[in-house]
Design an enzyme around this catalytic site. Structure first.
Site, short mmCIF file in Angstrom:
data_model
loop_
_atom_site.label_atom_id
_atom_site.label_comp_id
_atom_site.label_asym_id
_atom_site.label_seq_id
_atom_site.Cartn_x
_atom_site.Cartn_y
_atom_site.Cartn_z
N GLU A 104 20.02 -6.73 -4.34
CA GLU A 104 19.91 -5.37 -3.80
C GLU A 104 19.42 -4.50 -4.96
O GLU A 104 19.82 -4.72 -6.11
CB GLU A 104 21.26 -4.85 -3.31
CG GLU A 104 21.93 -5.71 -2.24
CD GLU A 104 21.09 -5.83 -0.97
OE1 GLU A 104 20.37 -4.86 -0.64
OE2 GLU A 104 21.14 -6.89 -0.34
N ASP A 197 -2.58 5.95 -8.29
CA ASP A 197 -3.27 6.60 -7.17
C ASP A 197 -4.46 5.70 -6.90
O ASP A 197 -5.39 5.63 -7.72
CB ASP A 197 -3.75 8.00 -7.55
CG ASP A 197 -4.43 8.68 -6.37
OD1 ASP A 197 -5.18 8.01 -5.65
OD2 ASP A 197 -4.20 9.88 -6.17
N HIS A 198 -4.43 4.99 -5.77
CA HIS A 198 -5.43 3.93 -5.62
C HIS A 198 -6.86 4.46 -5.55
O HIS A 198 -7.80 3.72 -5.76
CB HIS A 198 -5.09 3.02 -4.43
CG HIS A 198 -5.49 3.57 -3.10
ND1 HIS A 198 -4.71 4.46 -2.40
CD2 HIS A 198 -6.58 3.37 -2.33
CE1 HIS A 198 -5.31 4.77 -1.26
NE2 HIS A 198 -6.45 4.12 -1.19
N HIS A 260 -4.85 12.00 -3.73
CA HIS A 260 -6.23 11.51 -3.70
C HIS A 260 -7.27 12.63 -3.83
O HIS A 260 -8.18 12.55 -4.65
CB HIS A 260 -6.49 10.75 -2.39
CG HIS A 260 -5.50 9.66 -2.12
ND1 HIS A 260 -4.94 8.90 -3.12
CD2 HIS A 260 -4.97 9.19 -0.96
CE1 HIS A 260 -4.11 8.00 -2.57
NE2 HIS A 260 -4.11 8.17 -1.28
#
Ligand code: BG6
Length: 516
Positions: A104, A197-198, A260
């Protein structure tokens, strides 16, 4: 763009330095993100020989499973989501390096088991203690995991480096983002934290810096003297699909804007950094967000628009209204579209509005930056058959149809003086062999070599939330005010058109590529 990114853009794979030897610990390893994104990304890095032979994946999650069972899960994720033919040799190489710890996230004892497993794999794979901790979990687990890593002293860099990658969403407003930064920074140093941040992993986003700073052509025009305004669009044709639970609490503004869209805006508006070293680039980006003019409550009503999609048709397919989507409240006032008008109060951009818009269930998928230049004086054409000049734009197409177009006036051949708007169009695919990519390859690799240029600093994240906080506050207080329903498959709410028309401007169309 990372310095490596710039210089290695066209290098052969063999020229690219391998990532440091390391263990890659995935918290939430049984989840969708691991299967859909992380495994295909790690596979491609392995296929490109960018990973060290001393590499291991350690999954940590709540479900009970053996190492073998975890390997099967990873294999399935790869088969389902890699989007390419898999090499059995590379798959075996990767799966041999994978193992699992059940636990957990808030259970301190589980972290003893994690450490024991890490010591074991590091010994076996000759890994000098370098570790990436990847938080691929729901955001509610971020703080408990960080706390346990700190309590168990798994963050100290005495035996190799220790880095943490934090996924989006980074907070849900300014206060929660600050709190998360505070908790992270009580355990990790800023230099160990990689906030992802892709969009920054997209080549076309990184190329904004190359366009601006590697060319003598554009930078001298890139200011309030020559630019009329900038439009940044992230339009999606998909609706909320199966993400109703997350999206109904989040909305288009939180989901896309402070992260983004602001990252794109920062790259478009930043001053040239002194070098491509991470801190130099990130400091310039942070200054852009810090210079955005704060919104008063009157501005909020004037400079922001929100909408929600109703029923409609996209590509001939019927789309039901957002409110009818799975896990969405039937009376929801969550926005699926937002448009904002921002002012960057600095020397370069004073008086140049930046219009941002993003939405779901729109006519097409289109992410682009359109920079509109001021018009040439018309005087010379007054007594000619020309009645207007076409607009001068540079359009950076982030996706799809990645490329850059330049729109200008040309004389129509013939005896009369007639002009027409024409377009010079660069397409990535005409010049470069485009590889299948998740956009995460660069980001994971950069973390493993310690290049944080394409990750966000605490200050950037907080400035982003600070800008949008007045909208969040206002919309929370008046949830239904000015929420316009727009038909799915269209251009978005008409109120967004008003936002520009008021300034004598208009949006570029989403539906069809506007003729130059
Ligand atoms: C994500 C958002 O961060 O970005 C999604 O949560 C959105 O709602 C996605 O669809 C867009 O990313 P991309 O790379 O598909 O343009």
């Amino acid at each position: 763009m990372s310095s490596r990114g710039l210089m290695a853009a066209r290098a052969k794979t063999s020229d690219i330095k391998q990532a440091d030897p390391c263990s890659f610990v995935i918290f939430g390893a049984s989840g969708d993100l691991t299967a859909r994104l992380l495994m295909p990304t790690i596979y491609r890095l392995a296929a490109a020989k960018q990973l060290s032979d001393s590499f291991a994946i350690v999954g940590f999650a709540h479900s009970d499973r053996s190492d073998d069972n975890f390997r099967e899960l990873l294999h399935k994720g790869l088969t389902d989501h890699a989007g390419q033919k898999l090499s059995a040799k590379i798959v075996t190489w990767l799966l041999d390096r994978a193992s699992y710890v059940q636990g957990e996230f808030e259970d301190a004892a589980a972290y003893d088991r994690l450490e024991a497993k890490l010591n074991e794999v590091e010994k076996k794979r000759k890994i000098p203690g370098n570790r990436v901790y990847y938080l691929a979990t729901p955001p509610s687990a971020f703080v408990p995991i960080v706390k346990c890593l700190g309590d168990k002293n798994l963050t100290h860099e005495d035996k190799g480096w220790r880095r943490i990658i934090v996924e989006k969403p980074f907070g849900t407003d300014l206060a929660s983002a600050k709190d998360l930064n505070k908790k992270l920074l009580s355990v990790f140093a800023e230099s160990q934290i990689y906030r992802i941040d892709h969009f920054l992993g997209k080549e076309t986003v990184q190329n904004i810096m190359a366009l601006r700073f590697a060319n003598g052509l554009f930078e001298s025009l890139w200011n309030r003297d020559r630019i009329d305004h900038v439009q940044i669009t992230a339009a999606e044709s998909v609706g909320v699909e199966s993400r109703g639970k997350f999206y109904d609490e989040t909305g288009a503004l939180r989901d896309m804007v402070p992260n983004h869209l602001f990252q794109i805006m920062s790259l478009v508006a930043m001053e040239p950094p002194t070098s491509f070293v991470a801190d130099a680039v990130r400091a310039e980006k942070a200054k852009v967000l810090a210079a955005v003019r704060p919104f008063s409550s009157d501005d909020v009503m004037r400079d922001a628009v929100r909408g929600q999609y109703g029923a409609g048709t996209i590509d001939g397919k019927k789309i039901e209204a957002y409110r009818k989507s799975q896990d969405v409240d039937r009376g929801s006032t969550t926005e699926t579209y937002t448009a904002l008008r921002l002012q960057i109060d600095n020397w370069r951009w004073a008086g140049v509005p930046f219009y941002l818009r993003t939405g779901k269930a729109l006519a097409a998928r289109r992410t682009e930056v359109a920079v509109k230049f001021k018009e040439a004086p018309f005087t010379l054409f007054r007594d000619t058959p020309v009645d207007s000049l076409a607009e001068n734009f540079i359009v950076i197409r982030i996706q799809p149809d990645e490329g850059i177009a330049l729109q200008f006036n040309a004389k129509v051949p013939g005896p009369r003086l007639e002009l027409e708007g024409v377009r010079m169009d660069f397409k990535y695919k005409d010049y470069f062999a485009v590889q299948p990519t998740t956009g995460y390859e660069t980001l994971l690799y950069d973390c493993m070599i310690g290049d944080a240029t394409l990750f966000q600093q605490a200050a950037e994240i907080e400035s982003g939330w600070r800008v949008v906080q007045p909208f969040l506050d206002d919309w929370r207080e008046s949830p239904a005010r000015d929420l316009t329903i727009y038909p799915a498959g269209g251009e978005g709410p008409s109120t967004a058109d008003d936002l520009l028309e008021r300034d004598g401007r208009h949006w570029r169309r989403i539906a069809t590529r506007a003729k130059p």
